[in-house]
Each structure stands twice: as C-alpha cells, then as structure tokens.
Design a protein around this motif. Structure first.
Motif, PDB file in Angstrom:
ATOM      1  N   ASN A  28      16.448   9.287  63.498  1.00 16.18           N
ATOM      2  CA  ASN A  28      16.666   8.720  64.878  1.00 16.18           C
ATOM      3  C   ASN A  28      15.609   9.195  65.888  1.00 16.18           C
ATOM      4  N   LYS A  29      15.028  10.288  65.799  1.00 13.57           N
ATOM      5  CA  LYS A  29      13.940  10.589  66.604  1.00 13.57           C
ATOM      6  C   LYS A  29      12.603   9.629  66.445  1.00 13.57           C
ATOM      7  N   LEU A  30      12.738   9.296  65.233  1.00 13.74           N
ATOM      8  CA  LEU A  30      11.725   8.265  64.697  1.00 13.74           C
ATOM      9  C   LEU A  30      12.090   6.901  65.221  1.00 13.74           C
ATOM     10  N   GLY A  31      12.986   6.515  65.693  1.00 18.91           N
ATOM     11  CA  GLY A  31      13.584   5.292  65.954  1.00 18.91           C
ATOM     12  C   GLY A  31      14.163   4.449  65.147  1.00 18.91           C
ATOM     13  N   ILE A  32      14.653   5.110  64.110  1.00 23.52           N
ATOM     14  CA  ILE A  32      15.116   4.496  62.750  1.00 23.52           C
ATOM     15  C   ILE A  32      16.680   4.627  62.960  1.00 23.52           C
ATOM     16  N   GLU A  33      17.508   3.702  62.996  1.00 25.39           N
ATOM     17  CA  GLU A  33      18.949   3.939  62.857  1.00 25.39           C
ATOM     18  C   GLU A  33      19.550   4.163  61.716  1.00 25.39           C
ATOM     19  N   THR A  34      20.321   5.064  61.405  1.00 26.12           N
ATOM     20  CA  THR A  34      21.228   5.054  59.906  1.00 26.12           C
ATOM     21  C   THR A  34      22.642   4.768  60.043  1.00 26.12           C
ATOM     22  N   VAL A  35      22.957   3.922  59.175  1.00 22.94           N
ATOM     23  CA  VAL A  35      24.403   3.514  58.997  1.00 22.94           C
ATOM     24  C   VAL A  35      24.901   3.825  57.972  1.00 22.94           C
ATOM     25  N   ARG A  36      26.274   4.675  57.859  1.00 21.77           N
ATOM     26  CA  ARG A  36      26.919   5.200  56.656  1.00 21.77           C
ATOM     27  C   ARG A  36      27.978   4.274  56.246  1.00 21.77           C
ATOM     28  N   LEU A  37      27.985   3.876  55.179  1.00 18.15           N
ATOM     29  CA  LEU A  37      29.201   3.052  54.549  1.00 18.15           C
ATOM     30  C   LEU A  37      30.131   3.879  53.624  1.00 18.15           C
ATOM     31  N   TYR A  38      31.320   3.435  53.465  1.00 21.18           N
ATOM     32  CA  TYR A  38      31.973   4.057  52.438  1.00 21.18           C
ATOM     33  C   TYR A  38      31.896   3.299  51.026  1.00 21.18           C
ATOM     34  N   GLY A  39      31.540   3.786  50.181  1.00 20.94           N
ATOM     35  CA  GLY A  39      31.434   3.196  49.111  1.00 20.94           C
ATOM     36  C   GLY A  39      32.570   3.015  47.890  1.00 20.94           C
ATOM     37  N   ARG A  40      32.343   2.449  46.762  1.00 17.58           N
ATOM     38  CA  ARG A  40      33.657   2.312  45.732  1.00 17.58           C
ATOM     39  C   ARG A  40      33.183   3.477  44.767  1.00 17.58           C
ATOM     40  N   LYS A  41      34.051   4.182  44.207  1.00 18.68           N
ATOM     41  CA  LYS A  41      33.701   5.198  43.562  1.00 18.68           C
ATOM     42  C   LYS A  41      34.009   4.694  41.898  1.00 18.68           C
ATOM     43  N   ILE A  42      33.228   4.887  40.846  1.00 15.94           N
ATOM     44  CA  ILE A  42      33.110   4.288  39.701  1.00 15.94           C
ATOM     45  C   ILE A  42      33.993   5.124  38.716  1.00 15.94           C
ATOM     46  N   GLU A  43      35.154   4.543  38.159  1.00 13.59           N
ATOM     47  CA  GLU A  43      36.000   5.203  37.560  1.00 13.59           C
ATOM     48  C   GLU A  43      35.196   5.946  36.264  1.00 13.59           C
ATOM     49  N   GLY A  44      35.776   7.380  36.307  1.00 19.43           N
ATOM     50  CA  GLY A  44      35.061   7.890  34.964  1.00 19.43           C
ATOM     51  C   GLY A  44      33.540   8.579  35.258  1.00 19.43           C
ATOM     52  N   LYS A  45      33.086   8.036  36.373  1.00 23.93           N
ATOM     53  CA  LYS A  45      31.577   8.519  36.666  1.00 23.93           C
ATOM     54  C   LYS A  45      31.670   9.013  38.077  1.00 23.93           C
ATOM     55  N   ASN A  46      30.929  10.233  38.248  1.00 19.70           N
ATOM     56  CA  ASN A  46      30.731  10.839  39.328  1.00 19.70           C
ATOM     57  C   ASN A  46      29.614  10.051  40.230  1.00 19.70           C
ATOM     58  N   VAL A  47      29.828   8.792  40.726  1.00 21.01           N
ATOM     59  CA  VAL A  47      28.792   7.883  41.437  1.00 21.01           C
ATOM     60  C   VAL A  47      29.568   6.874  42.337  1.00 21.01           C
ATOM     61  N   VAL A  48      28.876   6.453  43.361  1.00 23.58           N
ATOM     62  CA  VAL A  48      29.601   5.645  44.217  1.00 23.58           C
ATOM     63  C   VAL A  48      28.514   4.273  44.272  1.00 23.58           C
ATOM     64  N   ARG A  49      29.223   3.341  44.344  1.00 21.10           N
ATOM     65  CA  ARG A  49      28.418   1.859  44.796  1.00 21.10           C
ATOM     66  C   ARG A  49      28.832   1.327  45.970  1.00 21.10           C
ATOM     67  N   TYR A  50      28.097   0.229  46.361  1.00 19.83           N
ATOM     68  CA  TYR A  50      28.451  -0.394  47.702  1.00 19.83           C
ATOM     69  C   TYR A  50      29.424  -1.284  47.277  1.00 19.83           C
ATOM     70  N   ASP A  51      30.325  -1.191  48.339  1.00 26.64           N
ATOM     71  CA  ASP A  51      31.375  -2.336  48.547  1.00 26.64           C
ATOM     72  C   ASP A  51      31.079  -3.560  49.023  1.00 26.64           C
ATOM     73  N   GLU A  52      31.091  -4.402  48.407  1.00 26.76           N
ATOM     74  CA  GLU A  52      30.542  -5.924  48.997  1.00 26.76           C
ATOM     75  C   GLU A  52      31.038  -6.328  50.594  1.00 26.76           C
ATOM     76  N   LYS A  53      32.276  -6.139  50.667  1.00 28.90           N
ATOM     77  CA  LYS A  53      32.811  -6.459  52.088  1.00 28.90           C
ATOM     78  C   LYS A  53      32.107  -5.425  52.960  1.00 28.90           C
ATOM     79  N   GLY A  54      32.115  -4.084  52.574  1.00 29.55           N
ATOM     80  CA  GLY A  54      31.524  -3.158  53.798  1.00 29.55           C
ATOM     81  C   GLY A  54      29.992  -3.428  54.130  1.00 29.55           C
ATOM     82  N   LEU A  55      29.269  -3.741  52.938  1.00 31.81           N
ATOM     83  CA  LEU A  55      28.114  -3.770  53.135  1.00 31.81           C
ATOM     84  C   LEU A  55      27.851  -5.260  54.197  1.00 31.81           C
ATOM     85  N   LEU A  56      28.477  -6.435  53.802  1.00 32.44           N
ATOM     86  CA  LEU A  56      28.343  -7.391  54.547  1.00 32.44           C
ATOM     87  C   LEU A  56      28.669  -7.493  56.059  1.00 32.44           C
ATOM     88  N   GLN A  57      29.495  -6.359  56.224  1.00 37.23           N
ATOM     89  CA  GLN A  57      29.945  -6.216  57.735  1.00 37.23           C
ATOM     90  C   GLN A  57      29.151  -5.310  58.288  1.00 37.23           C
TER      91      GLN A  57
END
Length: 460
Positions: A403-432
């Motif tokens: 933010n001090k460099l003038g770059i805005e950050t936007v956090r999204l809530y993702g989808r957890k992949i079943e059986g894996k400790n990873v998250v992926r982008y949710d299409e609707k959330g990313l589009l919004q």
C-alpha cells in the motif's frame, strides 16, 4: 460490441484455463474485446516431439486455450461441440506402436472420435491431418522416426495447418473458426513465428537451466556439461528438424515427465532469457498484435500460472515492457497464485506477493533494455492491484508495504479442495473482485464471503 478498450490477459495454458469463464463474463459485462497472450517456449510433452521433427513454436498452450474457449451456447448442438472439444483434446495412447495405429485410424476416419463431428468440419480437419501424416512419412529416417506416444491430436492438427499455410497465425485462425471462438476473443502467441524459441533460467547460485521443460519439472540445474561437444556430435548423427550443433538439452524428447512430487530448485530463479539453438542469448521481438492489444487496453491481467515459464516469457520480449509501462490502462492486476510451486520456492525462502511483483517488474524492465535493479517505487508502473487468497501454502501478502508503494491488495475467500490443504479461487468471487477493481460498481455492494476487500471493507 462497442469500441470499449479491451482486457489483456498474460497467461500460460492449463492453470489459466480454469479462469476462462471468469474472463468471459467480465468482458461480456464490460462489452469489450479480450486478448490472451500465451508463450510459445514450451518444449515438453508431445510438443517436444513436434519441435524435434518439424521445428516450429511450442503450440500446446495455444491449442489448449483455443479448445477451452469453445462456447457453451444453448442454441447450438451440444453433442457437436463436445465432440470437437474431445477430438482436439484427445491424446494418443502411451505405447508408441499402439499410438501409431490409433493415429492411422484417425487419419483414415475410422476412429470413434469422429462421431458427432459435422461432415464439413470432419473432412476439413482430415485434410490437414493427412498432410501432416505425409510429412511424417517423408521425414522418416533410420536414425529418426516420429514417436506418436501421448501425442495431442490438437497439436498435430495445428502443426499440419501451419506447415500447409506457412503461417502459425493462419493455423490459429483456422482452429479458432473450427472451435467457434467468439469474435471478440483473440488468442495471441507471444511471438508470431514459424521457428522454435527456447528459454533459459539463471539461478541465484550461478547455475543455469536450459529449456522450459527443465525449468518447470525436476532436473539437475547445471551449466552445460564438460562433454557437451561429444554429446552434440552424437546428436548430429540423427537427422531431424533441429539444426546441427544445437544444444543436446534442446533436442531431447520430453514426452513423459512428472508434474507431481517436483524437486525443489537449489536456489531462486534470478532471470529468464531467450536463447538460440546454440545457447546464446537473443532478444526476440514480440508479436506486434500483443503491443497493439496492450496499447488499447483498459486493464492488464497477469493470470495465475507458473511465474517464470508462463508469465515472464511473455514480458521479457522486446517491446512488451515498454507497452505495459506506457499503456493508458489504469488497472494492471496480478491474480496471485494460490500456492508456492517449484518456480517460486524453495521452501526455505518462498516467494511473497512482493517477490512476484518484483519479478514482473524486472522482466518488463529487461524488455525495455533498462540496466540495473528495479526499485520498489517503480513496481506500480507494472502492477497496480493484487488479488489474492489467504490460507495454507498461499504466498504471504505484505499489505502495508504494498500500500505504501501505491499497490492495492484485495483478499478473496477461496474454495477449499476436499482432501487437500489448498484453496482455489471461487469463480463468482473472483469475477466480483475484478468488476469492483476496474470500476464497474462500488466494491462495497453485494459483499459476500466470496468477495471481500479486506483492507477497506471488512466481511459481513
């Protein structure tokens, strides 16, 4: 369709294919054109055999995107579209002998893949496959025969069309029309070429990895071996589509390789550059249509994917960095990867969001011929916004620093992949989030747990 400025997406192949529907919805709402810029330096998989025998660009990612763009139109016959999609995505069998027989069944129109493909498209497609088959037979030598193992039918078709027309651009145009890619969407190879272009990576420990496949997948990251001259002489006894004296690493078949359990690199990647077949650094110019698209863009997006083999090869090309720096596009958005991979490790020093941005800025500066290191205050010239997830294995995002460099950050809530400790982008959330970022509507409207601008608007 209006004359609104377009959206340009720098991406590779498979990872960004998961976001195609997001970008499609975005441009439909913005009523603007969409351009995908895709590198042609991949020398792995079935592309490696096509390059070995015929030369030419790495076409796998381009084919993958074109086929993924086949529209889902309820007014069309879904079975015909599904058949086209299955045909161009199909890979021949692993066993070379069985793969060759399967290829002949396709060429002779006896394969089940032809079911539901309209006759006019069937005979058009077959004509280019037959031409390629003739070229394969003509080029067969005792020292070199074409290996059909795991070959992509779509890649074989694109190669046949390119050999017939003498133009990679024309081959893409033909496949785009067969697939019914919308008129407002363009798939632009980063370099419009009939020649092979390879990349090398320099690591912070001074070692060099030659060829994209070796960068992306497990290999021993060393400089050229001491006995390279003997290895070159051995390869020169083989008559194929590579120039005599070419580096052995660039002449090998990489038909099979592992995409899982990848070994970590011993040090961070410092730089990516293009090389000629003999390993010397070159600075090729990008496809002029890429510069035109960037010049006329309202938004530039660096998509998810392999940072150094999917994104950076597009940016280091001559003219791209200048176009990105000088474009009137107000939004230059990095969609941050949801996990750390081989190219953005090692685990002892994983990349943060700032490291991703620094790599992009360094590549663009290199493209512009700027000497020396890029300063943090220059980062915003190339990246203005970062969209990211938060969770296990996601890159750290230094919100205050950016933010001090003038770059805005936007956090999204993702989808957890079943059986894996990873998250992926949710299409609707990313589009919004993309709509909000480029000013379609107030980001505070319709806030959900799938789309949250954390730094300004807390979740509700």
């Amino acid at each position: 369709m209006t004359s609104a400025r377009g959206i340009v997406v720098f991406s590779g192949g498979s990872a960004a294919n998961n976001l195609v529907d997001v970008f499609k919805s975005l441009v439909e709402k913005k009523k603007c054109p969409l351009s995908y810029v895709i590198p042609i330096s991949d020398n792995g998989g079935s592309s490696s055999e096509l390059i070995r025998v015929f030369g030419g660009p790495g076409i796998g990612d381009v084919r993958s995107r074109l086929v993924r763009l086949i529209p889902d139109d309820p007014n069309d016959d879904d079975s015909k579209k599904a058949a086209i999609r299955a045909f161009f995505n199909h890979r021949l069998q692993d066993d070379p002998g069985m793969a060759r027989q399967e290829w002949l069944n396709i060429v002779e129109a006896r394969h089940v893949l032809w079911t539901d493909i309209p006759s006019e498209k069937k005979e058009l497609i077959r004509s280019f496959l037959n031409l390629l088959n003739l070229e394969i037979v003509k080029r067969a030598r005792p020292s070199s025969v074409f290996n059909f193992s795991s070959a992509s039918v779509g890649n074989l078709f694109l190669t046949g069309a390119r050999l017939f027309s003498g133009s990679f651009e024309s081959a893409i145009y033909l496949l785009s029309n067969i697939c019914g890619v919308p008129d407002n969407v363009s798939v632009l190879p980063a370099i419009n070429t009939n020649f092979t272009h390879h990349i090398s990576a320099g690591l912070s420990d001074g070692s060099i990895i030659v060829g994209q496949n070796s960068i992306s997948h497990p290999s021993v990251p060393t400089a050229l071996p001491e006995n390279v001259r003997l290895e070159i002489e051995e390869h020169d006894r083989i008559e194929d589509g590579t120039l005599p004296g070419s580096l052995p690493t660039l002449r090998k078949q990489y038909i099979t390789f592992s995409k899982t359990d990848e070994e970590e690199l011993p040090a961070r990647i410092e730089r990516i550059w293009y090389i000629n077949p003999y390993g010397q650094e070159i600075r090729p110019r990008c496809n002029p249509k890429v510069v035109d698209a960037v010049d006329y863009a309202q938004c530039i997006i660096y998509s998810i994917g392999s940072l150094y083999t999917s994104i950076i090869p597009n940016l280091v090309l001559a003219d791209v960095g200048e176009a990105v720096a000088q474009t009137k596009a107000r939004y230059k958005i990095l969609i941050l990867n949801s996990n750390i991979d081989r190219e953005t490790g090692p685990s002892s020093a994983p990349y943060s969001a700032t490291d991703f941005i620094a790599a992009i800025a360094k590549a663009c500066a290199s493209s512009r011929g700027l000497k020396g290191s890029v300063q943090p205050n220059d980062y915003r010239t190339y990246v203005t916004h970062v969209l990211h997830l938060e969770g296990l294995n996601t890159p750290v995002v230094e919100k205050v620093v950016l933010n001090k460099l003038g770059i805005e950050t936007v956090r999204l809530y993702g989808r957890k992949i079943e059986g894996k400790n990873v998250v992926r982008y949710d299409e609707k959330g990313l589009l919004q989030a993309l709509e909000a970022t480029i000013g379609r509507r107030d980001p505070r409207a319709d806030v959900s747990r799938r789309n949250t601008v954390e730094s300004r608007y807390p979740p509700v």
